[in-house]
Design a protein around this motif. Structure first.
Motif, mmCIF file in Angstrom:
data_model
loop_
_atom_site.group_PDB
_atom_site.id
_atom_site.type_symbol
_atom_site.label_atom_id
_atom_site.label_comp_id
_atom_site.label_asym_id
_atom_site.label_seq_id
_atom_site.Cartn_x
_atom_site.Cartn_y
_atom_site.Cartn_z
ATOM 1 N N ILE A 1 0.842 -0.773 -15.287
ATOM 2 C CA ILE A 1 1.628 -1.998 -15.396
ATOM 3 C C ILE A 1 2.201 -2.305 -14.017
ATOM 4 O O ILE A 1 3.020 -1.545 -13.495
ATOM 5 C CB ILE A 1 2.769 -1.864 -16.422
ATOM 6 N N LEU A 2 1.744 -3.388 -13.433
ATOM 7 C CA LEU A 2 2.199 -3.776 -12.099
ATOM 8 C C LEU A 2 2.781 -5.180 -12.155
ATOM 9 O O LEU A 2 2.172 -6.104 -12.707
ATOM 10 C CB LEU A 2 1.035 -3.740 -11.102
ATOM 11 N N ALA A 3 3.970 -5.342 -11.585
ATOM 12 C CA ALA A 3 4.645 -6.639 -11.543
ATOM 13 C C ALA A 3 4.645 -7.153 -10.117
ATOM 14 O O ALA A 3 4.750 -6.379 -9.164
ATOM 15 C CB ALA A 3 6.070 -6.509 -12.063
ATOM 16 N N GLN B 1 0.827 -1.197 0.000
ATOM 17 C CA GLN B 1 0.000 0.000 0.000
ATOM 18 C C GLN B 1 0.868 1.257 0.000
ATOM 19 O O GLN B 1 0.570 2.236 -0.697
ATOM 20 C CB GLN B 1 -0.935 -0.012 1.207
ATOM 21 N N HIS B 2 1.951 1.199 0.798
ATOM 22 C CA HIS B 2 2.882 2.340 0.829
ATOM 23 C C HIS B 2 3.532 2.540 -0.541
ATOM 24 O O HIS B 2 3.586 3.667 -1.060
ATOM 25 C CB HIS B 2 3.949 2.108 1.898
ATOM 26 N N ASN B 3 4.057 1.431 -1.120
ATOM 27 C CA ASN B 3 4.712 1.533 -2.420
ATOM 28 C C ASN B 3 3.724 1.980 -3.495
ATOM 29 O O ASN B 3 4.067 2.762 -4.393
ATOM 30 C CB ASN B 3 5.318 0.185 -2.813
ATOM 31 N N PHE B 4 2.490 1.474 -3.381
ATOM 32 C CA PHE B 4 1.476 1.847 -4.359
ATOM 33 C C PHE B 4 1.167 3.338 -4.274
ATOM 34 O O PHE B 4 1.031 4.025 -5.299
ATOM 35 C CB PHE B 4 0.204 1.017 -4.116
ATOM 36 N N ALA B 5 1.056 3.832 -3.051
ATOM 37 C CA ALA B 5 0.794 5.261 -2.869
ATOM 38 C C ALA B 5 1.931 6.109 -3.444
ATOM 39 O O ALA B 5 1.691 7.151 -4.072
ATOM 40 C CB ALA B 5 0.593 5.569 -1.381
ATOM 41 N N ILE C 1 1.210 4.564 -14.744
ATOM 42 C CA ILE C 1 2.057 4.196 -13.595
ATOM 43 C C ILE C 1 2.610 2.797 -13.825
ATOM 44 O O ILE C 1 1.998 1.959 -14.495
ATOM 45 C CB ILE C 1 1.292 4.225 -12.256
ATOM 46 N N CYS C 2 3.789 2.551 -13.261
ATOM 47 C CA CYS C 2 4.424 1.226 -13.287
ATOM 48 C C CYS C 2 5.007 0.958 -11.899
ATOM 49 O O CYS C 2 5.434 1.890 -11.209
ATOM 50 C CB CYS C 2 5.549 1.161 -14.323
ATOM 51 N N GLY C 3 5.023 -0.314 -11.506
ATOM 52 C CA GLY C 3 5.587 -0.628 -10.206
ATOM 53 C C GLY C 3 5.732 -2.123 -10.010
ATOM 54 O O GLY C 3 5.169 -2.929 -10.743
#
Length: 884
Positions: free
Chosen positions: A817-819, A769-773, A788-790
């Motif tokens: 794009i989320l990995a 959640q922190h990284n996503f924010a 966004i990418c992460g």
């Protein structure tokens, strides 16, 4: 061509066209919304939805299908006409993003007319033409390809191509998802072939659809729009039974004077022949025009079709692990089975006849569906148990039903009478309705439901013990058995020698060897002949009492020669212990569970026993402990075991006899103290103490209402216990606890593990959640598109999917794009908003590009894509620059 030739020709044709031939999927569908696999495309739905990567772009197979229950609830039509089935094979070919309409149409025409030689002038096709408020446009492309083919064949396209709307010619998987127009191929089966296509889609048996070509080119959206698919697919389906029936009825398309019928093919004729051998009646192919008024032969033919169709359904379903039961798909199967048995009764089938038909299906179909041979035991056992359970209730129920019909004056059967048939005699209400409908009668269904609400009882059931038979080609008379007491140094005279490909059997006038029968395995031992010692590997026995002794090869025995026979005493004693234990356990089960317990089958060997019995539920741990304690208590008492021969009519009423067994005038009564008395011709210990001790190894279900207990005594029980003692000792050592503390220790470890996993999930969730924010704080903007990418550490792909959804719906992102690293692999998810799609961003395309870069497999649709990578990747390696 027969059905096997048609099936193989279809597969060979498409294999030559570059298709991968794959086996049929199971009849137990992956989708929870389906009762059974009901179409060839079921197994490919995940590919069409982008949830599974494409492995082969061209595929062909023959798919097992069942259509019964749910929206395919036309069970009553099966047998009444000649084209409804509950089970059928669907021949199909698929293209996933490879060829499309032209090749699919050309392949179909080539196979039908060039390979199978369908008469071209009798073939008609349909194409999609939308009506008012129906999706898409007229399928001009398909029309043009068909028109070109008919013109080349010298036929007028306007006379052979017909247009239909959405109902007939537009296929949709659901309210949303892949869909598209279809093109159906029909054949004119009228005598002169002059219907000019006017019978198409008129539900006429004289104009049959034989092949449906589905062209998936749209993605149906939730708002009702249809977006073109980036990758177009082809899905075709052709019923083998229908094509085989037409081929047979028309003498390979050369004579159209006979009425068409799916049941003409060898797929059914083979079963019809087996039915005829059981009932003495014959199939003539007549079809009634009314259910209420039928000629005698029409009734017979109706029953033949029902039985043949239903036995195929049951054999294949049970072979795929779907057993008859009381709910869902299991109840559908039980209903099909009972309907078939009712029709079998009308043909005066012998008891167990339906089970014999099952073996005929296995013999016919196992070469193409090897799972039938692999699972033939459970198939036969299940159907035999169900047939037996229903047989006894039917015998009385049908008689009462006929009496009720004869007394009905107002055309309606009372709810009370219908409930009596159901509750007391086990006649299902839907089958009472079936028979009543044929008589033009109705049932007071509300009255039935009222009675059902007042009281529910289970139908009385009885189990039939399966008989074991051997070849009946033996010339010799009954073999004298002397092996109850004496096992060694028995002199005997060779009466007959029977060589086979794999072994040699010999028959003697007297023997100590027990032949396999009644669930007890055959003896093994040795034969002495002219100073030669030969191993006897097995002993069989037929119903006439002749014992066949098996040796691995012919050793020069001569008829009339004297030999010395010796049973393997140590092995026999172990067999005897297990057989005696079976009787004691039977008594224990009746004592613990009730006197309704009846033996359904058994297997007794030197290493264990298996006992099958009727019971409505699995045994609890307390019930199993009670049975085990009782048997061991009887062993400790060292009770005497006695056997007495007497006339069958003099057998005490308290003696348990398996009344579906065949008994002679003289029977053997086996008594164990005063706790057990059964008719048994097997071999037993002299005292219960010889058994040592008894352990239950496993309890399980083998069919609806049939349970199985596996157990051991003697040396096998010692080995079983010794193994578990070593296991317990090792657990004590590893956990540093006493044996009675092991479970508590395991529970403690499980709780600790759960707590740690919870903490880990919580930390991961918070970290993600922190990284996503943070990722959402610094998006990339390009041409008014928010990206966004992460990368994240996740436990399941759903964790990543949730973040992706949040990014689109809550954060207003257009390309995401989320990995994610899973415990053993990685997954990448791509989402595009409607705005992003309009700006030419395609999640499926991005997924494929990412898959190429990271060595995975990817696919999807314009709004969502997924890539599966078969290994974990470090977050630093996730670099999506240049991809969006």
């Amino acid at each position: 061509m027969n059905s096997a030739e048609l099936r193989q020709s279809f597969l060979d044709f498409f294999e030559q066209k570059g298709h991968k031939i794959i086996p049929s999927a199971s009849l137990l569908p992956e989708s929870p919304n389906l009762l059974f696999t009901n179409a060839g495309m079921n197994q490919f739905v995940p590919i069409l939805l982008g949830e599974r990567a494409i492995q082969f772009s061209r595929v062909a197979d023959t798919q097992k299908c069942i259509r019964a229950g749910g929206k395919h609830n036309d069970l009553e039509d099966v047998g009444f006409d000649t084209y409804h089935h509950t089970f059928f094979e669907m021949l199909g070919n698929w293209s996933f993003g490879d060829y499309f309409k032209q090749e699919a149409i050309e392949f179909a025409w080539e196979l039908l007319t060039k390979i199978w030689h369908f008469p071209k002038e009798r073939l008609y096709v349909t194409v999609y033409s939308p009506g008012t408020d129906e999706p898409a446009e007229f399928d001009q492309e398909a029309y043009n390809y068909w028109a070109h083919i008919f013109e080349e064949e010298g036929l007028n396209p306007t006379e052979h191509i017909f247009k239909f709307g959405k109902k007939e010619n537009f296929w949709m998987m659901g309210d949303t998802g892949p869909c598209g127009p279809c093109s159906e191929i029909h054949i004119d089966l009228t005598k002169n072939g002059d219907s000019k296509g006017h019978l198409i889609n008129r539900n006429s048996p004289l104009c049959m659809e034989i092949w449906n070509l589905v062209f998936m080119q749209f993605d149906a959206q939730a708002d009702g729009t249809f977006v073109p698919l980036k990758h177009k697919h082809v899905d075709t389906g052709m019923g083998l039974e229908r094509v085989a029936g037409i081929a047979k009825a028309t003498n390979n398309f050369s004579d159209f004077s006979q009425p068409p019928s799916n049941y003409n093919s060898d797929l059914f004729i083979y079963i019809f022949d087996k039915i005829a051998s059981l009932c003495g009646k014959f199939y003539r192919g007549t079809v009634a025009t009314s259910r209420e008024v039928m000629e005698e032969q029409e009734k017979i033919d109706f029953a033949f079709r029902v039985i043949a169709d239903h036995v195929r359904t049951l054999t294949f379903a049970i072979g795929d692990g779907i057993l008859p039961g009381n709910e869902g798909r299991h109840y559908v199967l039980r209903r099909i089975l009972r309907r078939a048995i009712i029709f079998a009764k009308r043909l005066q089938f012998p008891v167990g006849g339906f089970t014999k038909l099952t073996m005929a299906v296995i013999e016919q179909m196992a070469s193409n569906f090897p799972e039938l041979q692999l699972n033939y035991e459970i198939i036969l056992e299940t159907i035999a148990a169900e047939e037996s359970m229903f047989d006894k209730t039917l015998n009385r129920g049908i008689v009462l039903l006929e009496n009720i019909f004869s007394q009905t004056e107002n055309g309606e059967i009372s709810g009370h009478d219908a409930f009596t048939l159901y509750d007391t005699y086990g006649l299902p209400i839907d089958l009472t309705q079936l028979v009543a409908k044929e008589r033009g009668l109705k049932i007071d269904e509300k009255g039935f439901q009222d009675e059902l609400d007042k009281q529910r009882k289970r139908a009385r059931n009885a189990q039939k013990k399966l008989q074991i038979t051997i070849a009946d080609e033996i010339e010799s008379g009954t073999t004298e058995f002397v092996g109850y007491e004496t096992l060694e140094n028995i002199e005997a005279k060779v009466l007959q020698i029977i060589p086979t490909e794999d072994a040699t059997f010999f028959v003697v006038d007297r023997t100590p060897f027990y032949g396999k029968m009644g669930g007890q395995v055959g003896d093994s031992g040795t034969l002495l002949s002219r100073d030669r010692r030969v191993a006897i590997e097995n002993t069989l026995r037929n119903e006439q009492g002749v014992c066949l002794h098996e040796i691995s090869k012919h050793i020069g025995l001569n008829v009339g020669e004297k030999v010395i026979l010796n049973v393997d005493v140590a092995r026999r004693k172990e067999i005897q212990r297990h057989h005696t234990a079976t009787h004691i356990m039977h008594a224990a089960l009746r004592r613990s569970l009730g006197t309704h317990i009846k033996q359904c089958g058994s297997h007794v060997s030197d290493y264990g026993l298996r006992f099958d019995f009727n019971h409505f539920s699995g045994l609890t741990y307390d019930e199993l402990d009670d049975v085990e304690d009782f048997v061991n208590a009887i062993i400790l008492e060292n009770l005497p075991i006695t056997a007495q021969e007497m006339p069958f009519k003099e057998v005490p009423a308290t003696c348990i006899a398996h009344f579906n067994e065949k008994y002679g005038e003289i029977v053997r009564v086996l008594s164990i103290g005063d706790i057990s008395m059964e008719l048994c011709g097997g071999c037993h210990a002299a005292f219960t103490g010889e058994l040592g001790f008894f352990r239950i190894v496993k309890e399980s279900a083998i069919a609806a209402g049939v349970r199985r207990v596996e157990a051991v005594v003697g040396r096998s029980a010692w080995k079983y216990t010794h193994h578990h003692t070593i296991l317990v000792n090792e657990l004590e050592r590893r956990f540093s606890v006493e044996s009675d503390e092991i479970l508590a220790k395991i529970q403690q470890l499980e709780e600790t593990k759960s707590a740690m996993e919870y903490r880990l999930r919580t930390l991961l969730r918070k970290n993600n959640q922190h990284n996503f924010a943070e990722i959402c704080r610094y998006p990339i903007y390009e041409n008014d598109i928010k990206k966004i990418c992460g990368a994240f550490e996740v436990e399941t792909p759903n964790d990543l999917r949730s973040l992706s959804t949040l990014a689109i719906e809550r954060e207003g992102c257009d390309v995401v794009i989320l990995a994610g690293n899973l415990p053993k692999n990685s997954v990448i998810m791509i989402s595009c908003s409607p705005k992003g799609v309009k700006k030419n961003y395609d999640a499926s395309r991005i997924a494929q590009e990412i898959a190429e870069k990271f060595g995975g497999k990817g696919g999807g649709n314009p709004t969502f894509g997924r890539v599966n990578i078969p290994k974990r990747l470090e977050n630093s390696t996730f670099n999506f620059s240049g991809l969006v």
